[in-house]
Design an enzyme around this catalytic site. Structure first.
Site, PDB file in Angstrom:
ATOM      1  N   LYS A   1       0.843  -1.211   0.000  1.00 24.59           N
ATOM      2  CA  LYS A   1       0.000   0.000   0.000  1.00 24.59           C
ATOM      3  C   LYS A   1       0.870   1.250   0.000  1.00 24.59           C
ATOM      4  CE  LYS A   1      -3.798  -2.440   2.217  1.00 24.59           C
ATOM      5  NZ  LYS A   1      -4.488  -2.805   3.466  1.00 24.59           N
TER       6      LYS A   1
ATOM      7  N   ASP B   1     -10.289   3.426   4.818  1.00 24.80           N
ATOM      8  CA  ASP B   1     -10.718   2.019   4.725  1.00 24.80           C
ATOM      9  C   ASP B   1     -12.245   1.926   4.676  1.00 24.80           C
ATOM     10  OD1 ASP B   1      -8.995  -0.078   4.363  1.00 24.80           O
ATOM     11  OD2 ASP B   1      -8.461  -0.282   6.483  1.00 24.80           O
TER      12      ASP B   1
ATOM     13  N   GLN C   1      -3.835  -1.266   9.684  1.00 27.04           N
ATOM     14  CA  GLN C   1      -3.927  -2.597   9.088  1.00 27.04           C
ATOM     15  C   GLN C   1      -4.541  -3.596  10.074  1.00 27.04           C
ATOM     16  OE1 GLN C   1      -3.122  -3.372   5.852  1.00 27.04           O
ATOM     17  NE2 GLN C   1      -3.894  -5.432   6.236  1.00 27.04           N
TER      18      GLN C   1
END
Ligand code: NAP
Length: 277
Positions: A49, A116, A93
């Site tokens: 990412k 997200d 994460q």
């Protein structure tokens, strides 16, 4: 011949669009990727990412913290990133180590920086007016179906899997596009009868080859979200023999996966534009 929907191609087109958008912006959108510990999959995902964000020209930083980091310390870091006007997107994460309450962490991220799309505010917006930062995997799937001209309005869509990150938000997106949506899960009775109704069948289970040819309606569009490692190879939830029956399918690897990272970067740019005006 079924169409092989290529996630790398669609992601490339999205990156090109984002590059054009970035040229117009008087600032560089900033992403902060936070990881706790050294779980190999999390290390690989967070590095990817961060790398893709830098390649696109975003101001990205990977903040790798030790796995013993306490919940208070993590929440304090999120507080700092929320308050930092130069930061547009925050991603923590998942999964997090057991001593950290993941939901509390998700809820601590400012909704305007929730790239997200997991914050309850984003989830509520997703199910109401849709003006939200959308969860990356479902948004990537929609983008891919649009790219290949897959008709959704009025069609029967079946999603196998009801997780908060894939199945449920994808149901909201397909519903908003006027599909008739069924979400199946481990308690669904007679799953093959349900999946055989699907004109668009999405598998997000996490079991290699779970969807067999007998479960597929001929001509269906197949979307495979699953990623499992079998004998060193990445495989999906859909048995490749079912691809021959379909009108279009996403391969594993090279299907949904590349779209997830691309949508994260699209969300970062979107978050910057909404927040900075
Ligand atoms: P998850 O949270 O483990 O959810 C799995 C879902 O599958 C659950 O809803 C579960 O039902 C359902 N399920 C399990 N066994 C079943 C059965 N026998 N029959 C019907 N349904 C069954 O998984 P997830 O996080 O959504 O991820 C799913 C897969 O997608 C994993 O392989 C993951 O690695 C992959 N993934 C890929 C990407 C990408 O970028 N390509 C992104 C996210 C996830 P219950 O709810 O009843 O338990």
């Amino acid at each position: 011949m079924p169409v092989r929907m290529n996630g790398h191609e669609v992601a490339k087109a999205l990156y090109a669009e984002l590059r054009e958008t970035l040229k117009e912006l008087p600032y560089t959108p900033a992403l902060r990727v936070v990881r706790l510990g050294d779980d190999p999959a999390s290390v690989a995902y967070t590095r990817l990412k961060d790398k893709r964000a830098r390649e696109l020209g975003l101001d990205s930083r990977l903040l790798a913290l030790p796995s013993e980091t306490s919940q208070e310390e993590l929440l304090a870091l999120i507080g700092e990133l929320n308050a930092d006007d130069a930061v547009d997107g925050i991603l923590v994460q998942l999964p997090l180590p057991g001593h950290v309450d993941a939901q509390a962490v998700i809820e601590a991220i400012a909704p305007a920086k929730d790239v997200d799309g997991f914050h309850p505010f984003s989830v509520g917006r997703l199910w109401t007016d849709g003006r939200a930062l959308l969860p990356c995997t479902p948004a990537g799937i929609l983008r891919m179906l649009d790219h290949y001209g897959v008709e959704l309005a009025g069609r029967e869509a079946v999603i196998v899997g009801r997780s908060n990150i894939v199945g449920k938000p994808l149901a909201a997106l397909l519903l908003a596009r006027h599909a008739t949506v069924t979400v199946a899960h481990s308690r669904t009775r007679d799953l093959p009868t349900v999946t055989r109704r699907a004109e668009v069948l999405v598998a997000a289970v996490g079991r290699p080859g779970f969807v067999t040819p007998e479960m597929v309606r001929p001509g269906a569009v197949l979307v495979d979200v699953g990623i499992s490692r079998v004998g060193g190879k990445l495989v999906g939830d859909i048995d490749p023999r079912a691809h021959e029956l379909s009108s279009a399918f996403t391969p594993v690897p090279g299907g949904v996966g590349p779209m997830t990272v691309a949508m994260l970067l699209a969300n970062t740019v979107q978050a910057a534009r909404w927040r900075r005006g």
